[in-house]
Motif scaffolding. Structure first.
Motif, short mmCIF file in Angstrom:
data_model
loop_
_atom_site.label_atom_id
_atom_site.label_comp_id
_atom_site.label_asym_id
_atom_site.label_seq_id
_atom_site.Cartn_x
_atom_site.Cartn_y
_atom_site.Cartn_z
N GLY A 181 0.82 -1.20 0.00
CA GLY A 181 0.00 0.00 0.00
C GLY A 181 0.86 1.25 0.00
O GLY A 181 0.64 2.17 -0.80
N LEU A 182 1.87 1.28 0.88
CA LEU A 182 2.75 2.44 0.96
C LEU A 182 3.50 2.64 -0.35
O LEU A 182 3.58 3.74 -0.88
N MET A 183 4.03 1.53 -0.88
CA MET A 183 4.85 1.66 -2.07
C MET A 183 4.03 2.19 -3.24
O MET A 183 4.49 3.06 -3.97
N GLU A 184 2.80 1.67 -3.38
CA GLU A 184 2.00 2.15 -4.51
C GLU A 184 1.60 3.60 -4.35
O GLU A 184 1.53 4.34 -5.33
N SER A 185 1.35 4.03 -3.10
CA SER A 185 0.95 5.43 -2.98
C SER A 185 2.15 6.36 -3.16
O SER A 185 2.00 7.45 -3.69
N PRO A 218 -1.56 6.09 -11.28
CA PRO A 218 -1.89 4.96 -10.42
C PRO A 218 -1.92 3.63 -11.18
O PRO A 218 -1.55 2.59 -10.64
N ALA A 219 -2.33 3.68 -12.46
CA ALA A 219 -2.38 2.45 -13.24
C ALA A 219 -0.98 1.85 -13.37
O ALA A 219 -0.80 0.64 -13.35
N GLN A 220 0.02 2.75 -13.51
CA GLN A 220 1.39 2.25 -13.66
C GLN A 220 2.03 1.92 -12.33
O GLN A 220 2.97 1.15 -12.26
#
Lengths: 317, 299
Positions: free
Chosen positions: B259-263, B271-273
């Protein structure tokens, strides 16, 4: 294996092949296209059978190989003028082989369920890349291109008609079937089957099973890429939907319905699935997957051998 | 390329980084709730539940309907959880129980079929237009000059509470002990008089209920539509592999990590990438720690 059974097998093979050759001459245009499509999906499912049925590795990532075959063919048809059929096949196979090498290297470290999940996630990686890299892949809209002519360099070059396209696809699929059948009966194929039956013992005998698995995934990916090229040529477009993992799921469905480890079973499974879809979409419109899904679940529970499972020994002799 | 790291960091204001940290933890907790149901079902039953995302999605839809009927978010949360838990039990009894004792791979196929049916059922029943769940309260608090909705923090805390309750139940509850006994040795548990098939059904129902709860909780942050399960089940699979299959603590740690890494990643790319970053984590995990990042090295 008795000589009589061999005669029966090849007679049946020739009769079915002859029927498929004659079919486009008698079928109306819609069903002619439909039959060609069945053959293409059947080739994709057959390529996956090498892994599922023979090596015992369930791949949920065949859409990546199929889709990259499509985009490889698209690259050849869009970049090279005039579009060339053989170059499209070559580009498609190279693209699929590249992806297959990548997936094979990582995914074959894992077994069973982990292999299935990993291949699934790999196909999603390629889906996201293709979906978001709009400048090159056309993003969500995909790419459209013209159909190349059916040509043998130096001999002739004629535009594809729906009959010749069918025959061309049939020739490719038949050749692939014979090649895959030969491969599964070769020592290499025997080692794959012994990995399926008992991996630890195969390793103990001294076979480098990692290398065998990588080779199996790459082989499977190549034939899946070939199916992708054929589909691109038939439909004259490439779209990210075909890289999405639902396609991989359908491929597994074809295999289970038709009977794994038979090579022709997946083609029959594809035909059965597409016919069901065609039939149900008349009543359920786009919700045809509800009854098809229920039939699939029932088959997993009550008929795990699939439609042709009872012929498995006979088909592999 | 070629931009020095300091310049890249300077381009991002500190507040944004902080907001993304909180966002990442909130998404991570929801993900943990989805993934802990998945890892529970896998760890105890050897079932890879492909339909988990669809249970998440149907939970959100039941939430939408109940909310429209009663007007109370918390009632909707409870009703959705119970309904989907019942549905999970029904699915288990009709399709997964006949597959007991067969190759775990057949359960992938069966649950894949279930996911197709449920997803198309939702499309048929609710149509392709996304629905919205109204947040139960809309208050904000100030976080370094920026407004941040309370609701998001409440989601994270609720998820933590549900997972904590599950852990306590497994650790100390009588039925929790039955469940753990079934995990350790199915045959021996049966011999001791534990009704193993019913225990497995209950586990599947609990996992399904947890997916539904996370669907309702997450509903207000994104639209509810028939395809929302796909994204989540993929992410949950990544979490489960990265955290170690069947390992509850590992799944939570991996969820927050992802979660942290994607945000953070979505500060730089779309966000898609950002999903690609989780894929990369997965590949690295498979290469170096195939048993999972958050489990002790096997001896």
């Amino acid at each position: 294996m008795s000589a009589r059974r061999v005669v029966v097998y090849w007679t049946a093979f020739s009769v079915i092949l002859a029927l498929l050759i004659v079919a486009p001459l008698v079928l109306p245009e819609f069903w002619r296209r439909f039959l060609t499509e069945i053959l293409i999906w059947g080739l994709l499912a057959m390529s996956s059978d090498i892994l599922i049925g023979y090596a015992g590795m369930v791949s949920f990532g065949h859409s990546a190989f199929f889709g990259l075959g499509m985009y490889g063919a698209a690259a050849a048809l869009l970049l090279v003028k005039p579009p060339d059929l053989w170059l499209a096949i070559l580009y498609g196979l190279i693209a699929a082989a590249g992806v297959a090498a990548f997936v094979a290297y990582f995914a074959t470290r894992l077994r069973d369920i982990y292999f299935a999940i990993t291949t699934l996630i790999f196909s999603q990686i390629f889906y996201v890349i293709i979906f978001t890299w709009t400048e090159v892949t056309g993003g969500e809209n995909g790419l459209t291109f013209g159909r190349p002519a059916l040509a043998i360099p130096g001999l002739f070059s004629v535009p594809f008609t729906s009959e010749t396209l069918h025959w061309f696809v049939l020739a490719v699929v038949t050749a692939s079937y014979l090649a895959l059948r030969r491969i599964t009966q070769s020592p290499f194929g025997m080692v794959l089957q012994s990995i399926r039956e008992n991996e630890a013992r195969t390793r103990a005998i001294g076979y480098p099973i990692e290398r065998y698995k990588i080779a199996a995934v790459m082989l499977s990916g190549l034939f899946a890429g070939l199916a992708g090229v054929l589909y691109a040529i038939q439909n004259r477009f490439a779209a990210p939907d075909f890289v999405f993992f639902l396609i991989s799921g359908e491929v597994v469905i074809f295999n289970v319905i038709g009977g794994i480890g038979t090579l022709v079973g997946p083609i029959v499974g594809a035909a059965f699935f597409l016919l069901l879809r065609e039939g149900f979409s008349r009543f359920f419109t786009e919700y045809y997957l509800i009854p098809v899904g229920l039939i699939f679940i029932a088959m997993v529970i009550f008929m795990p051998q699939g439609l042709l499972g009872f012929m498995r020994r006979w088909l592999n002799q | 390329m070629g931009i020095p790291l300091e310049q890249l960091l300077q381009a991002i204001p500190f507040e944004q980084l902080l907001i993304q940290t909180v966002n990442g933890i909130v998404t991570g907790m929801i993900l943990a709730l989805v993934a802990s149901g998945l890892t529970l079902i896998f760890g105890i039953m050897d079932v890879v539940n492909f339909a988990h995302g669809e249970l998440f999605m149907l939970g959100a839809y039941v939430g939408v309907i109940t909310l429209a009927a009663t007007g109370n978010f918390w009632v909707a949360l409870v009703v959705a959880t119970l309904t989907i838990a019942l549905l999970g039990a029904a699915i288990h009894v009709t399709t997964l129980r006949p597959l007991l004792g067969r190759d775990p791979l057949t359960t992938i196929l069966a649950t894949f079929g279930i996911s197709l049916v449920l997803q198309n059922y939702a499309l048929w029943q609710f149509g392709p237009v996304a629905r919205k769940i109204q947040e139960p309260f809309t208050g904000h608090f100030t976080l370094f000059y920026l407004d941040y909705p309370w609701y998001r923090l409440v989601i994270a805390l609720l998820s933590a509470a549900i997972i904590g309750a599950l852990w306590l139940f497994l650790k100390f509850g009588t039925y929790g002990i039955w469940i753990r006994a079934t995990t350790q040795d199915r045959v021996m548990a049966q011999a001791m008089g534990i009704p193993v098939p019913s225990v497995l059904t209950v586990v599947f129902a609990i996992g399904a209920g947890m997916a539904a709860a996370s669907g309702v909780l997450f509903g207000p942050l994104v639209g509810v539509n028939h395809a929302m399960g796909l994204d989540w089940v993929l992410k949950a699979f990544i979490v489960v592999v990265v955290g170690g299959m069947g390992n509850l603590g590992g799944s939570i740690a991996a969820s927050i990590f992802i979660g942290l890494m994607e945000s953070y990643a979505s500060l730089w790319v779309s966000p898609a990438q950002a999903v690609i970053f989780s894929f990369v984590v997965l590949i690295l995990t498979l290469l170096f720690r195939p048993t999972g990042l958050f489990v002790p090295t096997p001896k």
